[in-house]
Scaffold this motif. Structure first.
Motif, PDB file in Angstrom:
ATOM      1  N   VAL A 222       0.841  -1.205   0.000  1.00  0.00           N
ATOM      2  CA  VAL A 222       0.000   0.000   0.000  1.00  0.00           C
ATOM      3  C   VAL A 222       0.872   1.249   0.000  1.00  0.00           C
ATOM      4  CG1 VAL A 222      -1.712   1.293   1.314  1.00  0.00           C
ATOM      5  CG2 VAL A 222      -1.959  -1.174   1.043  1.00  0.00           C
ATOM      6  N   ASP A 223       1.917   1.278   0.822  1.00  0.00           N
ATOM      7  CA  ASP A 223       2.835   2.424   0.818  1.00  0.00           C
ATOM      8  C   ASP A 223       3.520   2.568  -0.537  1.00  0.00           C
ATOM      9  OD1 ASP A 223       2.203   2.977   3.425  1.00  0.00           O
ATOM     10  OD2 ASP A 223       4.186   2.504   4.246  1.00  0.00           O
ATOM     11  N   ALA A 224       3.920   1.447  -1.131  1.00  0.00           N
ATOM     12  CA  ALA A 224       4.604   1.506  -2.424  1.00  0.00           C
ATOM     13  C   ALA A 224       3.681   2.058  -3.511  1.00  0.00           C
ATOM     14  CB  ALA A 224       5.110   0.119  -2.817  1.00  0.00           C
ATOM     15  N   LEU A 225       2.431   1.623  -3.524  1.00  0.00           N
ATOM     16  CA  LEU A 225       1.493   2.101  -4.535  1.00  0.00           C
ATOM     17  C   LEU A 225       1.187   3.587  -4.334  1.00  0.00           C
ATOM     18  CD1 LEU A 225      -0.999  -0.922  -4.606  1.00  0.00           C
ATOM     19  CD2 LEU A 225       0.864  -0.435  -6.223  1.00  0.00           C
ATOM     20  N   GLY A 226       0.967   3.994  -3.088  1.00  0.00           N
ATOM     21  CA  GLY A 226       0.707   5.404  -2.825  1.00  0.00           C
ATOM     22  C   GLY A 226       1.899   6.276  -3.161  1.00  0.00           C
ATOM     23  N   SER A 227       3.089   5.808  -2.852  1.00  0.00           N
ATOM     24  CA  SER A 227       4.292   6.579  -3.146  1.00  0.00           C
ATOM     25  C   SER A 227       4.481   6.741  -4.652  1.00  0.00           C
ATOM     26  CB  SER A 227       5.514   5.885  -2.531  1.00  0.00           C
ATOM     27  OG  SER A 227       5.408   5.819  -1.119  1.00  0.00           O
ATOM     28  N   THR A 228       4.162   5.708  -5.400  1.00  0.00           N
ATOM     29  CA  THR A 228       4.264   5.793  -6.861  1.00  0.00           C
ATOM     30  C   THR A 228       3.258   6.785  -7.423  1.00  0.00           C
ATOM     31  OG1 THR A 228       5.030   3.504  -6.932  1.00  0.00           O
ATOM     32  CG2 THR A 228       4.164   4.433  -8.986  1.00  0.00           C
ATOM     33  N   ALA A 229       2.047   6.756  -6.891  1.00  0.00           N
ATOM     34  CA  ALA A 229       1.041   7.732  -7.330  1.00  0.00           C
ATOM     35  C   ALA A 229       1.500   9.149  -7.003  1.00  0.00           C
ATOM     36  CB  ALA A 229      -0.296   7.432  -6.659  1.00  0.00           C
ATOM     37  N   ASN A 230       2.079   9.334  -5.829  1.00  0.00           N
ATOM     38  CA  ASN A 230       2.572  10.654  -5.435  1.00  0.00           C
ATOM     39  C   ASN A 230       3.678  11.114  -6.379  1.00  0.00           C
ATOM     40  OD1 ASN A 230       2.850  12.975  -3.704  1.00  0.00           O
ATOM     41  ND2 ASN A 230       4.647  12.011  -2.793  1.00  0.00           N
ATOM     42  N   TYR A 231       4.559  10.199  -6.738  1.00  0.00           N
ATOM     43  CA  TYR A 231       5.637  10.547  -7.669  1.00  0.00           C
ATOM     44  C   TYR A 231       5.069  11.048  -9.004  1.00  0.00           C
ATOM     45  CZ  TYR A 231       9.766  10.309 -10.590  1.00  0.00           C
ATOM     46  OH  TYR A 231      10.786  10.637 -11.442  1.00  0.00           O
ATOM     47  N   LEU A 232       4.152  10.291  -9.570  1.00  0.00           N
ATOM     48  CA  LEU A 232       3.601  10.671 -10.871  1.00  0.00           C
ATOM     49  C   LEU A 232       2.836  11.986 -10.782  1.00  0.00           C
ATOM     50  CD1 LEU A 232       2.429   7.163 -12.106  1.00  0.00           C
ATOM     51  CD2 LEU A 232       4.355   8.486 -12.986  1.00  0.00           C
ATOM     52  N   ALA A 233       2.112  12.179  -9.691  1.00  0.00           N
ATOM     53  CA  ALA A 233       1.399  13.448  -9.517  1.00  0.00           C
ATOM     54  C   ALA A 233       2.376  14.614  -9.463  1.00  0.00           C
ATOM     55  CB  ALA A 233       0.547  13.405  -8.249  1.00  0.00           C
ATOM     56  N   ARG A 234       3.498  14.426  -8.763  1.00  0.00           N
ATOM     57  CA  ARG A 234       4.518  15.465  -8.676  1.00  0.00           C
ATOM     58  C   ARG A 234       5.247  15.658  -9.997  1.00  0.00           C
ATOM     59  NH1 ARG A 234       6.209  16.387  -3.265  1.00  0.00           N
ATOM     60  NH2 ARG A 234       7.892  17.668  -4.146  1.00  0.00           N
ATOM     61  N   SER A 235       5.123  14.687 -10.898  1.00  0.00           N
ATOM     62  CA  SER A 235       5.710  14.791 -12.237  1.00  0.00           C
ATOM     63  C   SER A 235       4.713  15.356 -13.231  1.00  0.00           C
ATOM     64  CB  SER A 235       6.211  13.422 -12.701  1.00  0.00           C
ATOM     65  OG  SER A 235       7.234  12.944 -11.848  1.00  0.00           O
ATOM     66  N   ASN A 236       3.676  15.994 -12.706  1.00  0.00           N
ATOM     67  CA  ASN A 236       2.674  16.705 -13.513  1.00  0.00           C
ATOM     68  C   ASN A 236       1.738  15.780 -14.281  1.00  0.00           C
ATOM     69  OD1 ASN A 236       3.617  19.314 -12.735  1.00  0.00           O
ATOM     70  ND2 ASN A 236       5.301  19.088 -14.205  1.00  0.00           N
ATOM     71  N   TRP A 237       1.430  14.626 -13.692  1.00  0.00           N
ATOM     72  CA  TRP A 237       0.365  13.795 -14.259  1.00  0.00           C
ATOM     73  C   TRP A 237      -0.930  14.583 -14.240  1.00  0.00           C
ATOM     74  CZ3 TRP A 237       0.129   8.920 -16.413  1.00  0.00           C
ATOM     75  CH2 TRP A 237      -1.159   8.413 -16.622  1.00  0.00           C
ATOM     76  N   ARG A 238      -1.687  14.484 -15.333  1.00  0.00           N
ATOM     77  CA  ARG A 238      -2.946  15.208 -15.454  1.00  0.00           C
ATOM     78  C   ARG A 238      -4.118  14.241 -15.367  1.00  0.00           C
ATOM     79  NH1 ARG A 238      -1.182  19.426 -20.321  1.00  0.00           N
ATOM     80  NH2 ARG A 238       0.358  20.569 -19.060  1.00  0.00           N
ATOM     81  N   ALA A 239      -4.905  14.393 -14.320  1.00  0.00           N
ATOM     82  CA  ALA A 239      -6.012  13.468 -14.053  1.00  0.00           C
ATOM     83  C   ALA A 239      -6.987  13.434 -15.219  1.00  0.00           C
ATOM     84  CB  ALA A 239      -6.735  13.876 -12.771  1.00  0.00           C
ATOM     85  N   GLY A 240      -7.396  12.241 -15.573  1.00  0.00           N
ATOM     86  CA  GLY A 240      -8.412  12.070 -16.591  1.00  0.00           C
ATOM     87  C   GLY A 240      -7.926  12.155 -18.021  1.00  0.00           C
ATOM     88  N   GLU A 241      -6.634  12.405 -18.211  1.00  0.00           N
ATOM     89  CA  GLU A 241      -6.105  12.504 -19.571  1.00  0.00           C
ATOM     90  C   GLU A 241      -5.383  11.218 -19.955  1.00  0.00           C
ATOM     91  OE1 GLU A 241      -3.705  15.944 -20.136  1.00  0.00           O
ATOM     92  OE2 GLU A 241      -5.300  17.360 -19.559  1.00  0.00           O
ATOM     93  N   PRO A 242      -5.380  10.858 -21.242  1.00  0.00           N
ATOM     94  CA  PRO A 242      -4.684   9.643 -21.667  1.00  0.00           C
ATOM     95  C   PRO A 242      -3.182   9.881 -21.779  1.00  0.00           C
ATOM     96  CG  PRO A 242      -5.595  10.763 -23.576  1.00  0.00           C
ATOM     97  CD  PRO A 242      -6.045  11.554 -22.372  1.00  0.00           C
ATOM     98  N   TRP A 243      -2.420   8.789 -21.768  1.00  0.00           N
ATOM     99  CA  TRP A 243      -0.979   8.908 -22.051  1.00  0.00           C
ATOM    100  C   TRP A 243      -0.738   9.004 -23.554  1.00  0.00           C
ATOM    101  CZ3 TRP A 243       1.334   5.517 -25.323  1.00  0.00           C
ATOM    102  CH2 TRP A 243       0.697   4.295 -25.542  1.00  0.00           C
ATOM    103  N   GLY A 244      -1.659   8.384 -24.328  1.00  0.00           N
ATOM    104  CA  GLY A 244      -1.511   8.346 -25.777  1.00  0.00           C
ATOM    105  C   GLY A 244      -2.264   7.158 -26.354  1.00  0.00           C
ATOM    106  N   TYR A 245      -2.041   6.884 -27.632  1.00  0.00           N
ATOM    107  CA  TYR A 245      -2.664   5.731 -28.277  1.00  0.00           C
ATOM    108  C   TYR A 245      -1.949   5.454 -29.597  1.00  0.00           C
ATOM    109  CZ  TYR A 245      -5.200   9.748 -30.291  1.00  0.00           C
ATOM    110  OH  TYR A 245      -5.521  10.962 -30.847  1.00  0.00           O
ATOM    111  N   GLU A 246      -2.147   4.237 -30.100  1.00  0.00           N
ATOM    112  CA  GLU A 246      -1.459   3.839 -31.327  1.00  0.00           C
ATOM    113  C   GLU A 246      -2.077   4.541 -32.534  1.00  0.00           C
ATOM    114  OE1 GLU A 246       0.012  -0.194 -33.747  1.00  0.00           O
ATOM    115  OE2 GLU A 246      -1.162  -0.387 -31.887  1.00  0.00           O
ATOM    116  N   VAL A 247      -1.231   4.897 -33.484  1.00  0.00           N
ATOM    117  CA  VAL A 247      -1.679   5.569 -34.707  1.00  0.00           C
ATOM    118  C   VAL A 247      -1.073   4.875 -35.926  1.00  0.00           C
ATOM    119  CG1 VAL A 247      -1.986   7.817 -33.605  1.00  0.00           C
ATOM    120  CG2 VAL A 247       0.234   7.231 -34.606  1.00  0.00           C
TER     121      VAL A 247
END
Length: 408
Positions: A222-247
């Motif tokens: 649980v700590d590892a998962l929360g810490s990873t989420a915190n890292y990505l949020a601090r790296s400017n992850w934008r809620a609700g947006e995709p990372w991308g998709y194949e073209v």
């Protein structure tokens, strides 16, 4: 949280040991000289302990009996993200086995993942994909003692300043009693825990997500998962947006227009003839880039700002792509639709284990059957390839496995 420090895409550089190396060999200090150099280096570092918030008592207790591991120097330029063909790299990290294991892992922690997504806005599938790639869902966190690895790399080779910072961060963890020394094991470059934080990142971004008063990314999933989420949020992850998709890229699409940093409006790419893999129009938030890691005749993706957040975790496009693709599979989306431009397709981990079993049956001492193609397995493959009349590349591909199955 960076599993390995980012390195240039160059051929192996000469190791900065204060010694000259010719084109044919890299010189390493003799064992006695290495020991003397190591002890002198530790004495220097001991003098810097106080200004790095580490007591000399902690420094002495932690490092008094540590011996250097000179084998680490060979690993500095061997990151698989930069040396392995992209189709082999992705196949080894994103296969049916890891997808199924990931879905079972998600079913074990639904509440923690839901809360992490709510609190930090990060897609739970991306969090779990990082967990899966970094430690195979907590099964393989690395066995190298951090104190030995980081003290060795603080005293020998390139990037000593970086590794000295990580060594002092590790000593600070011990000083505060956050994680016991026997649990501070991990990768050769000092990453540890279920989602492989480097010590300085642990200091900045690890969280006590299970509420027990400790930031335990080793023993607490649980700590590892929360810490990873915190890292990505601090790296400017934008809620609700995709990372991308194949073209699908049009014929003749210039490679100069690809690359994560080559961002432009989606309308520009649409005007060049880029379409979703299903033929639909391009949609998405803000500017985007086209990723085509095997060239414009292979699979390609349009990627957005959230891909950059994933990239920050371990700065290699192939790594970020593996995480993104695994997250898609965990979410029930399809895998890669466009074939890789190779006539010798990659193998899954199950198939790589089959290769290893076949090599063991032929008398090759390659170690454990783990699906990881290490140096012993590569040397055995080369030997068999010579016997088969194949080019001795050491690569475990479809043609090699088929030859083994046929009794070659």
């Amino acid at each position: 949280m960076i599993k390995r420090p980012p390195l240039p895409r160059a051929l192996r550089a000469l190791l900065a040991l204060g010694l000259a190396a010719t084109a044919g060999a890299t010189a390493l200090p003799a064992p006695a000289a290495a020991q003397a150099q190591f002890r002198s280096c530790l004495s220097e570092l001991r003098g810097q302990a106080a200004r790095n918030n580490v007591s000399t008592a902690t420094f002495d207790r932690a490092l008094a009996s540590v011996e250097p591991d000179m084998s680490l120097l060979e690993l500095l330029d061997r990151q698989p993200e930069f040396r392995t063909a992209i189709w082999d790299y992705i196949a080894g990290l994103v296969d049916e086995e890891r997808v199924e294991d990931g879905r079972r892992a998600m079913a074990q922690y639904p509440n923690a993942l839901a809360l992490a997504q709510e609190r930090w806005g990060v897609d739970r599938h991306v969090i779990v994909a990082i967990w899966g790639v970094e430690s195979n869902y907590g099964r393989n966190m690395g066995k190298r003692p951090l104190l030995q690895s980081l003290s060795t790399l603080s005293c020998f080779g390139r990037r000593q300043s970086f590794f000295r910072g990580e060594l002092f961060a590790t000593l600070q963890i011990l000083e505060r009693g956050e994680i016991p020394v026997e649990q501070l094991t991990g990768s050769w470059a000092g990453a540890f825990g279920q989602t492989q934080f480097i010590p300085s990142t642990y200091q900045r971004l690890a969280v006590d997500f299970d509420g027990d008063g400790r930031r335990d990314i080793v023993g607490s999933t649980v700590d590892a998962l929360g810490s990873t989420a915190n890292y990505l949020a601090r790296s400017n992850w934008r809620a609700g947006e995709p990372w991308g998709y194949e073209v699908r890229l049009p014929a003749g699409f210039p490679e100069s227009r690809t690359g994560r940093r080559n961002k432009r409006a989606l309308s520009d790419f649409a005007g060049m003839g880029v379409r979703r893999i299903d033929g639909g129009a391009l949609t998405g938030p803000g500017q985007a880039a086209i990723l085509a890691p095997s060239g414009t005749n292979g699979p390609a993706w349009v990627v957005f700002r959230n891909f950059d957040a994933i990239f920050s975790y371990n700065q290699a496009e192939s790594y970020a792509l593996a995480i993104a693709l695994l997250s898609d599979r965990l979410a029930g989306r399809p895998g890669i639709q466009t074939p890789w431009p190779t006539d010798d397709p990659p193998l899954s981990r199950e198939e790589r284990r089959e290769v290893q079993v076949q090599l063991l049956r032929r008398g090759y001492a390659i170690g454990d059957v783990d699906g990881i193609i290490g140096s012993k397995t590569r040397e055995a493959i080369k030997d068999v390839q010579v016997r088969l009349g194949q080019e001795p590349t050491g690569r475990a591909g479809r043609r090699f496995l088929d030859a083994l199955r046929a009794g070659g």
